[in-house]
Design an enzyme around this catalytic site. Structure first.
Site, PDB file in Angstrom:
ATOM      1  N   GLU A  80     -29.688  42.439  42.768  1.00 46.07           N
ATOM      2  CA  GLU A  80     -29.202  43.585  43.531  1.00 46.07           C
ATOM      3  C   GLU A  80     -30.177  44.761  43.510  1.00 46.07           C
ATOM      4  OE1 GLU A  80     -25.247  43.997  41.817  1.00 46.07           O
ATOM      5  OE2 GLU A  80     -24.460  42.800  43.462  1.00 46.07           O
ATOM      6  N   HIS A  99     -24.862  51.259  40.353  1.00 42.33           N
ATOM      7  CA  HIS A  99     -24.042  50.314  41.122  1.00 42.33           C
ATOM      8  C   HIS A  99     -23.103  49.604  40.158  1.00 42.33           C
ATOM      9  CE1 HIS A  99     -22.575  47.052  43.470  1.00 42.33           C
ATOM     10  NE2 HIS A  99     -23.369  46.132  42.939  1.00 42.33           N
ATOM     11  N   HIS A 101     -19.145  47.325  39.665  1.00 45.69           N
ATOM     12  CA  HIS A 101     -18.061  46.547  40.247  1.00 45.69           C
ATOM     13  C   HIS A 101     -16.738  47.094  39.694  1.00 45.69           C
ATOM     14  CE1 HIS A 101     -20.996  42.853  40.666  1.00 45.69           C
ATOM     15  NE2 HIS A 101     -21.446  43.946  41.238  1.00 45.69           N
ATOM     16  N   TYR A 126     -13.195  67.912  43.329  1.00 44.78           N
ATOM     17  CA  TYR A 126     -14.372  67.316  42.696  1.00 44.78           C
ATOM     18  C   TYR A 126     -14.811  66.034  43.383  1.00 44.78           C
ATOM     19  CZ  TYR A 126     -15.016  70.734  39.088  1.00 44.78           C
ATOM     20  OH  TYR A 126     -15.306  71.898  38.441  1.00 44.78           O
ATOM     21  N   HIS A 166     -16.852  44.352  46.692  1.00 46.96           N
ATOM     22  CA  HIS A 166     -18.016  44.326  45.798  1.00 46.96           C
ATOM     23  C   HIS A 166     -18.074  45.548  44.890  1.00 46.96           C
ATOM     24  CE1 HIS A 166     -22.605  43.233  45.613  1.00 46.96           C
ATOM     25  NE2 HIS A 166     -22.161  43.737  44.467  1.00 46.96           N
TER      26      HIS A 166
END
Length: 218
Positions: A80, A99, A101, A126, A166
């Site tokens: 990735e 990144h 999951h 926020y 994802h």
């Protein structure tokens, strides 16, 4: 000069390990999922390697890329990595990308009827300040070149995107800022799911406009 470059890289390695451990221990990532990267001052990037738990990273084994995106050191890179490089290519202000999951964000990405241009409503100040608008990237397999292209196409206008089925990809002007924005996204997704079908009172368009004018979280 060389010593200062090495010192800066060592600090970046330490920061990645520290943030990865924190995210893992708080249940924001699990197994060998998720990846973190930092743009190095002298060019190139450090990134968590493939099949590595963010809770147990070895700073010496992080994947090292040169300024062209070529892997030049450390363990084999995550498949990735192209997501990170796509984000950096469109955002010169980005110093780090996270990144994950993360459970609630992924759950929201699978819901029918969400707005693909802006997935979550402005539930809190926020969220607007740290995330802004959150577009949905249509599902493509992890590691697919088209997925990286889709992220790149959106990241010039958005520092955070949500990959369908994802998880989120979030850039920040520092690793801390990328981490905080990712956490704010996950918490807002959790709130959204907790509220369910109840009538909600999100921030008004005027309130959102004031926050965006002051904090510009684009």
């Amino acid at each position: 000069m060389i010593d200062s470059i090495r010192h800066a890289e060592n600090l970046a390695r330490t920061d990645i390990v520290k943030v990865g451990k924190s995210l893992f221990e708080r249940g924001l990532t699990f197994g060998s999922t998720g990846n973190i990267s930092i743009r190095l001052d002298e060019g190139g990037w450090l990134m968590t390697p493939t099949n590595a738990s963010l809770g147990d990273l070895d700073p010496a084994r992080l994947s090292l890329f040169d300024s062209t995106g070529r892997h030049i050191g450390g363990d084999a890179p995550t498949k990735e990595g192209a997501l990170h490089l796509a984000m950096y290519s469109q955002r010169q202000d980005a110093r780090a990308v996270v990144h994950l999951h993360s459970t609630h964000s992924v759950a929201v990405s699978m819901l029918e009827g969400i707005d693909p241009l802006d997935v979550l409503p402005p539930l809190t100040a926020y969220y607007v300040m740290r995330v802004g608008r959150l577009p949905l990237v249509p599902y493509l397999p992890p590691g697919d070149a088209e997925l990286a292209k889709a992220v790149g196409a959106l990241s010039g206008a958005h520092h955070a995107v949500l990959l369908a089925n994802h998880g989120p990809v979030v850039a920040g002007t520092s690793l801390a800022n990328a981490q905080y924005a990712t956490e704010e996204l996950e918490e807002t997704a959790r709130l959204f799911l907790l509220l369910g079908t109840r009538a909600i009172r999100p921030l008004t368009s005027q309130q959102v406009a004031v926050l965006r004018q002051r904090f510009d979280p684009k």
